[in-house]
Design a protein around this motif. Structure first.
Motif, PDB file in Angstrom:
ATOM      1  N   VAL A  30      49.550  25.023  20.703  1.00  0.00           N
ATOM      2  CA  VAL A  30      50.808  24.797  21.408  1.00  0.00           C
ATOM      3  C   VAL A  30      50.847  23.313  21.773  1.00  0.00           C
ATOM      4  CG1 VAL A  30      52.334  25.496  23.284  1.00  0.00           C
ATOM      5  CG2 VAL A  30      50.641  27.123  22.376  1.00  0.00           C
ATOM      6  N   GLU A  42      54.922  25.698  18.912  1.00  0.00           N
ATOM      7  CA  GLU A  42      53.777  26.508  18.491  1.00  0.00           C
ATOM      8  C   GLU A  42      53.542  26.399  16.998  1.00  0.00           C
ATOM      9  OE1 GLU A  42      54.402  30.492  19.890  1.00  0.00           O
ATOM     10  OE2 GLU A  42      53.776  29.976  21.933  1.00  0.00           O
ATOM     11  N   HIS A  44      50.863  28.006  14.016  1.00  0.00           N
ATOM     12  CA  HIS A  44      49.927  29.118  13.811  1.00  0.00           C
ATOM     13  C   HIS A  44      49.665  29.273  12.316  1.00  0.00           C
ATOM     14  CE1 HIS A  44      49.016  33.686  14.598  1.00  0.00           C
ATOM     15  NE2 HIS A  44      47.932  33.004  14.272  1.00  0.00           N
ATOM     16  N   ARG A 194      47.837  30.207  24.051  1.00  0.00           N
ATOM     17  CA  ARG A 194      48.850  30.417  25.089  1.00  0.00           C
ATOM     18  C   ARG A 194      48.200  30.700  26.437  1.00  0.00           C
ATOM     19  NH1 ARG A 194      52.084  34.654  21.300  1.00  0.00           N
ATOM     20  NH2 ARG A 194      53.420  33.187  20.125  1.00  0.00           N
ATOM     21  N   ALA A 198      48.614  28.529  29.858  1.00  0.00           N
ATOM     22  CA  ALA A 198      49.120  29.161  31.078  1.00  0.00           C
ATOM     23  C   ALA A 198      48.179  28.915  32.251  1.00  0.00           C
ATOM     24  CB  ALA A 198      49.319  30.656  30.843  1.00  0.00           C
TER      25      ALA A 198
END
Length: 216
Positions: A30, A42, A44, A194, A198
């Motif tokens: 991210v 993002e 991936h 993520r 956070a």
């Protein structure tokens, strides 16, 4: 003059613990505050690994055979599951060279945030160098596990509450801070990236009122 820094929350799934023998098979990142705003968002990828020396337990923890079925096509080296809109459509094939080149751009001068990011940096450095790139991220890695423990212990001490006891688990400390890990996302590259971001955001913007109730 105000300066901004790129933050990249990143996680890898690998075929083992040794970057000299094992391989990356999943990358989740991210990106925030990149000098090129189109890179923010993002990223991936799945990569086709060499499983000849893979550790069975590592594959089981990351649920390789459950989640990497897309890599069964022998003509694909890599597969993008998620990209910022300006950089193409998801579910497209990427070469290893293209993934390495893009990672080198994303991580240039960036601050890496992760759960044990030294592990990820070791694998990434080898991956980049083997594909004609080199690591240029900030050498100060942000380990959210250590950050979470230190924040929780200091805050509890200031508020005369019992500090976390050893051995501690990052999932438990995070839950006490109101950042649940989510079992379905743990040990997936995107889910852990993520989760790391956070936790970082929670701690860096936390107030005293957020102090957790920690049992002795």
């Amino acid at each position: 003059m105000t300066s901004t820094s790129t933050i990249v929350a990143l996680d890898l799934e690998t075929t083992g613990l040794d970057p000299d023998r094992h391989h990356i098979w999943e990358i989740g990142a991210v990106v925030r505050g990149h000098r090129d705003p189109s890179f923010d968002g993002e990223w991936h990828w799945l990569l086709r690994p060499n499983l000849a020396q893979a550790e069975p337990r590592a594959l089981q923890i990351g649920r390789y055979y459950e989640r990497a079925w897309l890599m069964q096509d022998p003509d694909w080296q890599g597969y993008a599951l998620r990209l910022p809109a300006e950089h193409g459509k998801p579910r497209t094939d990427w070469s290893r060279m293209a993934v390495a080149r893009r990672l080198a751009e994303l991580l240039d001068s960036a601050n890496l945030v992760g759960i044990n990011p030294a592990f990820d940096a070791g694998f990434l450095g080898r991956f980049l160098r083997s594909h004609w790139q080199t690591p240029t991220w900030n050498y100060h890695l942000v380990d959210v596990g250590a950050l979470t423990l230190g924040y929780t212990a200091a805050l509890c001490r200031a508020l005369d509450r019992p500090a976390p006891a050893l051995p501690w688990r990052i999932d438990d400390l995070a839950a006490q801070l109101g950042v649940p890990a989510g079992p379905a996302g743990r040990h997936t590259a995107m889910g852990d990236a993520r989760f790391a971001l956070a936790l970082y955001d929670k701690i860096m913007t936390a107030a005293v009122a957020d102090a957790p109730e920690v049992s002795a």
